[in-house]
Design an enzyme around this catalytic site. Structure first.
Site, PDB file in Angstrom:
ATOM      1  N   GLY A   1      38.744  57.156  55.081  1.00 49.79           N
ATOM      2  CA  GLY A   1      39.829  57.780  55.827  1.00 49.79           C
ATOM      3  C   GLY A   1      39.877  59.266  55.564  1.00 49.79           C
ATOM      4  O   GLY A   1      39.411  59.738  54.517  1.00 49.79           O
TER       5      GLY A   1
ATOM      6  N   GLN B   1      43.631  67.482  54.971  1.00 47.83           N
ATOM      7  CA  GLN B   1      42.560  67.638  53.980  1.00 47.83           C
ATOM      8  C   GLN B   1      41.513  68.656  54.394  1.00 47.83           C
ATOM      9  O   GLN B   1      40.729  69.115  53.558  1.00 47.83           O
ATOM     10  CB  GLN B   1      41.870  66.289  53.725  1.00 47.83           C
ATOM     11  CG  GLN B   1      42.776  65.277  53.044  1.00 47.83           C
ATOM     12  CD  GLN B   1      42.056  63.961  52.888  1.00 47.83           C
ATOM     13  OE1 GLN B   1      42.095  63.117  53.784  1.00 47.83           O
ATOM     14  NE2 GLN B   1      41.396  63.768  51.767  1.00 47.83           N
TER      15      GLN B   1
ATOM     16  N   CYS C   1      40.246  59.330  46.641  1.00 51.22           N
ATOM     17  CA  CYS C   1      40.528  60.275  47.727  1.00 51.22           C
ATOM     18  C   CYS C   1      39.449  61.335  47.761  1.00 51.22           C
ATOM     19  O   CYS C   1      39.035  61.828  46.707  1.00 51.22           O
ATOM     20  CB  CYS C   1      41.891  60.917  47.471  1.00 51.22           C
ATOM     21  SG  CYS C   1      42.373  62.118  48.721  1.00 51.22           S
ATOM     22  N   LEU C   2      38.999  61.697  48.964  1.00 49.94           N
ATOM     23  CA  LEU C   2      37.966  62.736  49.084  1.00 49.94           C
ATOM     24  C   LEU C   2      38.469  64.077  48.555  1.00 49.94           C
ATOM     25  O   LEU C   2      37.670  64.941  48.211  1.00 49.94           O
ATOM     26  CB  LEU C   2      37.527  62.875  50.554  1.00 49.94           C
ATOM     27  CG  LEU C   2      36.826  61.640  51.149  1.00 49.94           C
ATOM     28  CD1 LEU C   2      36.526  61.857  52.625  1.00 49.94           C
ATOM     29  CD2 LEU C   2      35.547  61.328  50.384  1.00 49.94           C
TER      30      LEU C   2
ATOM     31  N   HIS D   1      48.129  55.815  52.760  1.00 50.72           N
ATOM     32  CA  HIS D   1      47.535  56.935  52.005  1.00 50.72           C
ATOM     33  C   HIS D   1      47.366  58.158  52.925  1.00 50.72           C
ATOM     34  O   HIS D   1      47.694  59.282  52.540  1.00 50.72           O
ATOM     35  CB  HIS D   1      46.195  56.447  51.437  1.00 50.72           C
ATOM     36  CG  HIS D   1      45.375  57.469  50.715  1.00 50.72           C
ATOM     37  ND1 HIS D   1      45.001  57.329  49.398  1.00 50.72           N
ATOM     38  CD2 HIS D   1      44.821  58.646  51.130  1.00 50.72           C
ATOM     39  CE1 HIS D   1      44.269  58.371  49.032  1.00 50.72           C
ATOM     40  NE2 HIS D   1      44.144  59.188  50.062  1.00 50.72           N
ATOM     41  N   GLU D   2      46.862  57.922  54.160  1.00 56.23           N
ATOM     42  CA  GLU D   2      46.606  59.046  55.074  1.00 56.23           C
ATOM     43  C   GLU D   2      47.906  59.634  55.616  1.00 56.23           C
ATOM     44  O   GLU D   2      48.011  60.859  55.787  1.00 56.23           O
ATOM     45  CB  GLU D   2      45.684  58.613  56.226  1.00 56.23           C
ATOM     46  CG  GLU D   2      44.310  58.078  55.817  1.00 56.23           C
ATOM     47  CD  GLU D   2      43.550  58.945  54.839  1.00 56.23           C
ATOM     48  OE1 GLU D   2      43.746  60.173  54.828  1.00 56.23           O
ATOM     49  OE2 GLU D   2      42.755  58.384  54.059  1.00 56.23           O
TER      50      GLU D   2
ATOM     51  N   HIS E   1      49.203  62.007  53.205  1.00 53.58           N
ATOM     52  CA  HIS E   1      48.546  63.319  53.312  1.00 53.58           C
ATOM     53  C   HIS E   1      49.250  64.189  54.345  1.00 53.58           C
ATOM     54  O   HIS E   1      49.488  65.379  54.117  1.00 53.58           O
ATOM     55  CB  HIS E   1      47.076  63.157  53.735  1.00 53.58           C
ATOM     56  CG  HIS E   1      46.113  62.933  52.608  1.00 53.58           C
ATOM     57  ND1 HIS E   1      46.003  63.777  51.531  1.00 53.58           N
ATOM     58  CD2 HIS E   1      45.188  61.957  52.408  1.00 53.58           C
ATOM     59  CE1 HIS E   1      45.049  63.326  50.714  1.00 53.58           C
ATOM     60  NE2 HIS E   1      44.549  62.219  51.222  1.00 53.58           N
TER      61      HIS E   1
END
Ligand code: NI
Length: 180
Positions: free
Chosen positions: A56, A61, A102-103, A144-145, A148
């Site tokens: 994702g 991000q 997470c990226l 989670h997204e 963000h």
């Protein structure tokens, strides 16, 4: 869906912000209109997510503060979900614990508790309203997204002690990289 995007747009890999970058804590604005600019953004985000690789990516991000998310939780990486202005319209009382990564926080994985099932409403690339139920990894990923987009990184669900230790560790890594 991904193949369609490939033929529509030239894509570019985007740079992913790393925690504790303060830009990860900006709240994203709703998308007013799904147009070619948004379609290009989605194509670039999808390419960046698949390349990373990750399951994702939120626009926050990559330092674009608009409410756009791409997700693909499939094994084969052939089930791209594009969520524009996503919102959770209901959540289960039951909660599950999942080890998240997470990226934007490379190399860090920790357990986060969230509602096990959520119902999601969003717009898709055709500017249609879609609704679906999510459970398991997809439910984790959607929550989670959306966090963000609201300026929240998953580590902010951890204890303050863990967050302080993590920030110190990441800053030390950064200094070592600068010296190298
Ligand atoms: Ni993330």
């Amino acid at each position: 869906m991904f193949l369609y995007l490939l033929t529509l747009c030239d894509m570019a890999l985007l740079q992913i912000l790393h925690y504790p970058d303060p830009r990860l804590h900006k709240k994203a604005k709703p998308v007013a209109q799904v147009d070619d600019r948004i379609r290009q953004l989605v194509a670039d985000m999808a390419e960046t997510m698949y390349d990373a690789p990750g399951v994702g990516l939120a626009a926050t991000q990559i330092d674009v503060h608009e409410r756009v998310v791409v997700i693909d939780t499939s094994e084969e990486k052939n089930d791209l979900r594009v969520l524009i202005n996503p919102e959770i319209i209901s959540r289960s009382d039951e909660a599950s614990v999942y080890e998240e990564g997470c990226l934007s926080v490379p190399g860090v994985y920790d357990e986060v508790e969230r509602p096990s099932r959520v119902r999601v409403r969003a717009r898709n690339l055709k500017d249609e309203v879609i609704e679906f139920d999510a459970e398991g990894l997809l439910a984790v990923c959607v929550q989670h997204e959306i966090d963000h987009l609201n300026g929240k990184v998953f580590v902010q669900h951890l204890s303050l002690l863990k967050q302080t230790r993590l920030k110190a560790k990441l800053r030390k890594q950064e200094r070592e990289l600068e010296r190298a």
